[in-house]
Scaffold this active site. Structure first.
Site, short mmCIF file in Angstrom:
data_model
loop_
_atom_site.label_atom_id
_atom_site.label_comp_id
_atom_site.label_asym_id
_atom_site.label_seq_id
_atom_site.Cartn_x
_atom_site.Cartn_y
_atom_site.Cartn_z
N HIS A 133 0.86 -1.19 0.00
CA HIS A 133 0.00 0.00 0.00
C HIS A 133 0.90 1.24 0.00
CE1 HIS A 133 -1.32 3.29 2.76
NE2 HIS A 133 -2.32 3.34 1.91
N ASN A 135 0.27 5.75 -0.20
CA ASN A 135 -0.50 6.94 -0.57
C ASN A 135 0.20 8.19 -0.07
OD1 ASN A 135 -1.47 6.64 2.28
ND2 ASN A 135 -2.78 8.33 1.68
N HIS A 197 -8.39 -5.90 17.00
CA HIS A 197 -9.18 -7.09 17.32
C HIS A 197 -8.45 -8.39 16.96
CE1 HIS A 197 -10.37 -6.28 13.08
NE2 HIS A 197 -10.47 -7.60 13.00
#
Length: 297
Positions: A133, A135, A197
């Protein structure tokens, strides 16, 4: 808004477009040069380019961008490279979130904004190759401006030397501006790309920054450009090294489960996903980051 700031915004948007072109060319080059190993007998992938628009409440021009997606290539199973320049007024929820998170006064009285950036997510055919990823962006309101972004590596099969290379290139580009940048932004990425989580990070980290405004726009713009420039030399050599390595069903299964983790993070925690949807940007572009296939155990 001053003429100088308007020029700076145009320069930032032009840079993100230039970086987009460099990455698209490099990725299509990887497709063409993959002539041995898994998936090399498939047609070389190409990006499909679609114009996107931001929806405004009153139907006025609110900007947009380009969504470039490649599916089912030799190297990339799905990769998106999006750019956008959007503007208008922030809705009530986005105003509240922006004011609360960034401590910007006056958003309710003057909710105008402008944002431009590039966003990339790549999911690979071969599980030996890491997903990634990246950006970078510039954000402006009448009350403040800042840069943000970064990149992180998301292998399902981890190789220490690949992780080291990715981080070394990030550090090199950060050190050109300030040796204190890399350790701070690495720690920020470790915190930001954590999946509470699941009790683990979604990958092996990278760098992350937000709210970057030293007061010197030229200096900060130069830095965010180098954050973008670091991406290809950090990522492409890893793909060139791993794309010909064989794999079996166990490795593919690990990849699909790891993609499930990635999808959970992007849908539950990622700020960019939430902001894009809340401000009315094209949903397909915002959710481009999701993998084509995933599984949960």
């Amino acid at each position: 808004m001053s003429d100088q700031m308007e020029t700076q915004k145009q320069r930032a948007a032009a840079w993100f477009h230039e970086l987009r072109n460099q990455i698209v060319d490099a990725f299509e080059g990887l497709e063409d040069s993959h002539t041995k190993g898994p998936f090399s007998d498939q047609p070389a992938g190409r990006f499909e380019v679609t114009k996107t628009k931001r929806a405004s409440a009153d139907g006025s021009d609110a900007g947009g961008g380009l969504m470039s997606v490649m599916r089912g290539g030799r190297v990339f199973e799905k990769v998106g490279v999006n750019i956008s320049t959007v503007y208008g007024e922030l809705g009530t929820r986005a105003q509240a979130a922006m004011a609360a998170r960034k401590g910007i006064p006056g958003m309710k009285d003057d909710p105008r904004f402008w944002a431009s950036g590039i966003s990339l997510v790549a999911h690979m055919q071969n599980p030996q190759c890491p997903a990634v990823h990246m950006n970078t962006r510039m954000f402006w309101t009448p009350h403040a401006w800042w840069f943000g972004g970064g990149s992180d590596l998301n292998p399902c099969l981890e190789y220490d030397e690949d992780t080291q290379h990715f981080h070394d290139v990030q550090k090199e580009h950060c050190d050109r501006h300030d040796p204190a940048h890399y350790p701070r932004l690495k720690a920020w990425a470790d915190e930001y790309f954590y999946v509470p989580h699941r009790g683990r990070a979604r990958g092996v980290g990278g760098i992350f920054l937000d709210d970057h405004n030293s007061g010197d726009w030229e200096q900060d713009f130069g830095f965010i450009q180098d954050v973008g420039r670091a991406f290809l030399p950090a990522f492409v050599p890893l793909i060139e090294k791993r794309r010909e390595v064989d794999f079996g069903e166990p490795e593919k299964d690990v990849q699909l489960v790891h993609r499930g983790l990635y999808a959970e993070y992007n849908l539950v925690y990622d700020r960019g996903t939430k902001f894009g949807l809340e401000t009315g940007h094209d949903a397909n572009a915002v959710l481009m980051s999701l993998p084509p296939m995933a599984k949960w155990v």
